[in-house]
Design an enzyme around this catalytic site. Sequence first.
Site, PDB file in Angstrom:
ATOM      1  CE  LYS A  80      48.196   1.553  -1.526  1.00  0.00           C
ATOM      2  NZ  LYS A  80      47.124   2.427  -1.045  1.00  0.00           N
TER       3      LYS A  80
ATOM      4  CG  ASP B 183      51.894   1.649   3.936  1.00  0.00           C
ATOM      5  OD1 ASP B 183      51.561   2.622   4.631  1.00  0.00           O
ATOM      6  OD2 ASP B 183      51.116   0.723   3.633  1.00  0.00           O
TER       7      ASP B 183
ATOM      8  NE  ARG C 279      41.565   0.105   7.883  1.00  0.00           N
ATOM      9  CZ  ARG C 279      40.773   1.041   7.383  1.00  0.00           C
ATOM     10  NH1 ARG C 279      39.492   1.066   7.701  1.00  0.00           N
ATOM     11  NH2 ARG C 279      41.255   1.975   6.583  1.00  0.00           N
TER      12      ARG C 279
HETATM   13  N1  BES Z   1      49.097   2.842   3.241  1.00  0.00           N
HETATM   14  C1  BES Z   1      47.820   3.240   2.814  1.00  0.00           C
HETATM   15  C2  BES Z   1      47.469   4.666   3.218  1.00  0.00           C
HETATM   16  C3  BES Z   1      48.130   5.751   2.441  1.00  0.00           C
HETATM   17  C4  BES Z   1      47.713   6.077   1.163  1.00  0.00           C
HETATM   18  C5  BES Z   1      49.130   6.497   3.000  1.00  0.00           C
HETATM   19  C6  BES Z   1      48.297   7.097   0.481  1.00  0.00           C
HETATM   20  C7  BES Z   1      49.706   7.537   2.329  1.00  0.00           C
HETATM   21  C8  BES Z   1      49.303   7.852   1.060  1.00  0.00           C
HETATM   22  C9  BES Z   1      46.756   2.329   3.413  1.00  0.00           C
HETATM   23  O1  BES Z   1      47.136   1.011   3.570  1.00  0.00           O
HETATM   24  C10 BES Z   1      45.609   2.342   2.461  1.00  0.00           C
HETATM   25  O2  BES Z   1      45.768   1.894   1.370  1.00  0.00           O
HETATM   26  N2  BES Z   1      44.473   2.873   2.900  1.00  0.00           N
HETATM   27  C11 BES Z   1      43.333   2.981   2.068  1.00  0.00           C
HETATM   28  C12 BES Z   1      42.130   2.617   2.899  1.00  0.00           C
HETATM   29  C13 BES Z   1      40.880   2.442   2.097  1.00  0.00           C
HETATM   30  C14 BES Z   1      40.984   1.218   1.227  1.00  0.00           C
HETATM   31  C15 BES Z   1      39.714   2.326   3.054  1.00  0.00           C
HETATM   32  C16 BES Z   1      43.251   4.418   1.566  1.00  0.00           C
HETATM   33  O3  BES Z   1      43.553   5.323   2.329  1.00  0.00           O
HETATM   34  O4  BES Z   1      42.929   4.597   0.410  1.00  0.00           O
HETATM   35 ZN    ZN Z   2      49.127   0.653   3.803  1.00  0.00          ZN
HETATM   36 MN    MN Z   3      46.837  -0.122   1.813  1.00  0.00          MN
END
Ligand code: BES
Ligand code: ZN
Ligand code: MN
Length: 502
Positions: free
Chosen positions: A283, A294, A357
């Site tokens: 990230k 998370d 997931r």
């Molecule tokens: N934990 C994150 C989702 C998230 C992001 C929650 C920001 C709250 C704030 C999750 O694991 C994630 O990174 N999801 C990605 C999915 C994508 C790679 C398809 C996302 O939402 O960017």
């Molecule tokens: Zn996550």
């Molecule tokens: Mn993630």
Amino acid sequence: MKFLVKNCFLDKEKTDCIIIGLFDSCKLSISANYLDKCSGGYITSLLKLGDIKGEVGETIMLYNVPRIFSKRILLVGLGKESKVTRSILKEIFKNIIKKLKKTSVKNIICSFSEIDINSENNIYWLIRSITLFIHEYLYRITKINHVLKKNIHFNAIILNILKENELFIAKKSLKHALAINTGIVSTKNINNLPPNICNPLYLSYKAKKLSKKYPENVIVEVINMEQMKKLGMNAYVSVGDGSKNKPFMSVIKYSGNNNTSNDKTIVLIGKGLTFDSGGISIKPALNMHEMKYDMSGAAAVYGVIIMVAELKLPLTIIGVLAGCENMPGSNSFRPGDVLTTMSGKTVEVLNTDAEGRLVLCDVLTYVERFSPNVVIDIATLTGACVIALGESVSGFFTNNEYLANEFKKSSKETDDKIWRLPLFSEYQKQISSSIADFSNVGNGKAGAITAACFLSNFAKKYNWAHLDIAGTAWKSGTDKGATGRPVELLCQFLLNQLNNIY
Ligand code: BES
Ligand code: ZN
Ligand code: MN
């Protein structure tokens, strides 16, 4: 801090402060009117000065009111009498607590029982809401290794009930509220911890402790990575194996005494990523620290189990804290990997940041062994959910209309907002793969839905609901911290399953 419900003689109570309400256009509430009469019209004469009209947000502190034994009276604006809702009441309490924090008031009587926020069951919802709001506005994050002056709190708060025949229901409401609050505070505390302290092992310790605290009703089993491998939970293991802090899945089994619900098992699964760096698909640095939250799903499940155990609800509940840390390293899983999940279905990893997931799909398969009647997973699953619904509303998905109705009802009752999104088959195409059964990401469109659709493939054997709490579980900015959502929503769903027998 003690809470009591009581039928008081308002004028004769020797307390630090009595809180009474004023509706708009200077309309005195029943309690305010009573104290006004006792004091020989002191309050009405004061209203003539025009310093307070009764609008929401207004408060005025009165001292030495004639013939009233209390040291103070806090007169609070309530707005239009027919328009007071639970959310307006919350706003009102925000102002009350802000005002009282600046005083040395320790003992309080709050006389609000004439306010109507809910036509059926008003006293129940009034007492419950007030109790939760007061706790919410007094909550503070415990600082690490820092000797802080004691948290502001009161000695005793008496909630005055005008009608004696409403005392019974008020007591039940207070009991529920205090248990729910214990759950919410436990959720917030564990969720607010930094990720170097609260890692998957720590989560499992906290889970284990529940069986010590509630030995009659709670049994905890912790599944470590070796055991997960033996079970075939390769997707979950792949996410966690890249970190020195290995994954632990805590399975908390609660069973109430005199179970009247025919042993129908309800499973609650919480995403417990104690830190999500994104892994190899790392990230951006900005706001990455927020990914300690998370694990909000797991924190919520932990809090709900505490509430249920405090009330000894006659239910059978399995709470799973899916503890894991997603880190980049030479042992990490990679984009391009194909994983065989516990269900036997294969997944092509296109992005290691879509890890929630992968963890959850194996847990959804694992819980089949409990022959559950209902499975609910709670997860900070997608940033896309925050884009779609913002920070006040959680995403809700289900394969069952009964659950859809029950959650809609519980959400309305608790003002813990959710919005149902579809699981149409069209979306499934987005997560198809040429070399595996699924890929772990879609094409970027409708990301909250494609994530939920991914999960739905592993939840076909039971009634299932999924809550995406990415936008609602914590707040950023000045008053940052865990919100404790959706603990009250889940508690209400469980209470409603008992058909008011509790
Ligand atoms: N934990 C994150 C989702 C998230 C992001 C929650 C920001 C709250 C704030 C999750 O694991 C994630 O990174 N999801 C990605 C999915 C994508 C790679 C398809 C996302 O939402 O960017
Ligand atoms: Zn996550
Ligand atoms: Mn993630």
